[in-house]
Design an enzyme around this catalytic site. Structure first.
Site, PDB file in Angstrom:
ATOM      1  N   SER A 168       0.796  -1.223   0.000  1.00 55.22           N
ATOM      2  CA  SER A 168       0.000   0.000   0.000  1.00 55.22           C
ATOM      3  C   SER A 168       0.831   1.275   0.000  1.00 55.22           C
ATOM      4  O   SER A 168       0.294   2.355  -0.261  1.00 55.22           O
ATOM      5  CB  SER A 168      -0.932   0.014   1.226  1.00 55.22           C
ATOM      6  OG  SER A 168      -0.180   0.111   2.421  1.00 55.22           O
ATOM      7  N   LYS A 194       0.977   4.663   6.850  1.00 55.00           N
ATOM      8  CA  LYS A 194       0.430   5.485   5.768  1.00 55.00           C
ATOM      9  C   LYS A 194       1.107   6.850   5.807  1.00 55.00           C
ATOM     10  O   LYS A 194       1.869   7.165   6.709  1.00 55.00           O
ATOM     11  CB  LYS A 194      -1.083   5.677   5.922  1.00 55.00           C
ATOM     12  CG  LYS A 194      -1.898   4.392   6.033  1.00 55.00           C
ATOM     13  CD  LYS A 194      -1.946   3.602   4.743  1.00 55.00           C
ATOM     14  CE  LYS A 194      -2.796   2.340   4.903  1.00 55.00           C
ATOM     15  NZ  LYS A 194      -2.704   1.459   3.710  1.00 55.00           N
TER      16      LYS A 194
END
Length: 297
Positions: free
Chosen positions: A83, A153
């Site tokens: 990701s 993230k």
């Protein structure tokens, strides 16, 4: 009477005696240090301990230091997914700064952060099994824990910001378009999941993965209790460096787009607010002088 040998004050010596074989103490009695006794009150000289006896102590100290470093300074984390490509690859090891949060530091725009799962974002994800050695190494911080539910993230917006992204357009923070060269090649900014505009509450952050079309980030949790926002208290720390493998060693710096002029709306209002606050007492003082002058006249 038989003759007696004369008495001498000098100690008797033999031809084979070595005068350097022993030393005399301050009293000249010749006892010296023959029995391992020194001049300091008859204490015996301490023998150096063998290294193998000190080794357990050294290992114990090293483990305690490693545990303290993991708890208060830095901790290693492994990247389990794609990701964050191409910034981070699956299997990379990053070092996370855990020190500055202890002094009140909060995530800033553009920083890559590790945070605890805020609201079952990882529900359904398999938990890898670990052995005793891995559990021990993760406890002291030499390996990431397989049991921890953590995510990594990029921070896009912080408390007080307004964040949005229309299909085909860039991500905007406080009306400023972001130039995001770190996005995975071939990906769009948010075409798979447009969002906003959303106002980020104080004490929360909005996060997105660099591999936008392969990241289950804030955009996909806006209908849940968290509204897609991550509480600052759930942030473990900022990932500062890719430490492993060696050929991928690099610093995780903040992209320049997050420092563009006007992106911080609150900061843009601050100088004017301080100016008004500073001028107000002066205006009131001047008005009082003028009023008092007129009354006296």
């Amino acid at each position: 009477m038989p003759a007696q040998a004369p008495v001498s004050d000098a100690p008797a010596t033999t031809p084979d005696a070595d005068p350097l074989a022993e030393t005399q103490d301050g009293d000249g009695d010749g006892d010296g240090d023959r029995d391992g006794e020194g001049d300091g009150g008859g204490r015996k000289a301490r023998k150096q301990r063998p290294f193998w006896k000190e080794l357990p102590l050294l290992i114990g100290i090293a483990l305690v230091l490693a545990l303290l470093i993991k708890t208060f300074l830095v901790q290693a984390f492994s990247i389990p997914s794609d990701s964050m490509q191409d910034t981070l690859q699956r299997g990379d090891r990053v070092l996370v700064d855990k020190l500055t949060p202890w002094f009140g530091s909060e995530p800033e725009r553009g920083e890559v952060v590790v945070f605890h799962d805020p609201d079952n974002w990882l529900a359904g994800e398999p938990t890898p099994e670990s052995n005793v050695v891995q559990d021990f190494l993760s406890f002291i911080g030499l390996m990431p824990s397989a049991q921890e539910k953590d995510l990594i993230k990029r921070t896009i917006a912080v408390g007080g910001d307004t964040v949005e992204c229309a299909k085909g357009g860039p991500v905007k923070v406080n009306g400023k378009a972001l130039d995001e060269p770190y996005i995975f090649p071939g990906n769009s900014a948010c075409d798979d999941k447009p969002f906003g505009p959303f106002k980020v509450p104080d004490g929360k952050i909005w996060v997105m993965g660099d591999h936008r079309q392969d990241s289950w980030d804030s955009r996909y949790h806006t209908e849940e209790a968290t509204k897609g926002f991550v509480p600052v208290e759930d942030v473990v720390g900022r990932a500062v460096v890719v430490a492993w493998p060696i050929n991928r060693w690099s610093m995780l710096s903040v992209p320049d787009t997050f420092d563009q002029s006007g992106i911080d709306a609150a900061a843009g209002l601050a100088p004017g607010a301080f100016g008004v606050a500073g001028a107000l007492p002066l205006v009131l003082w001047r008005r009082r002088r003028l009023t008092s002058g007129r009354t006296a006249g």
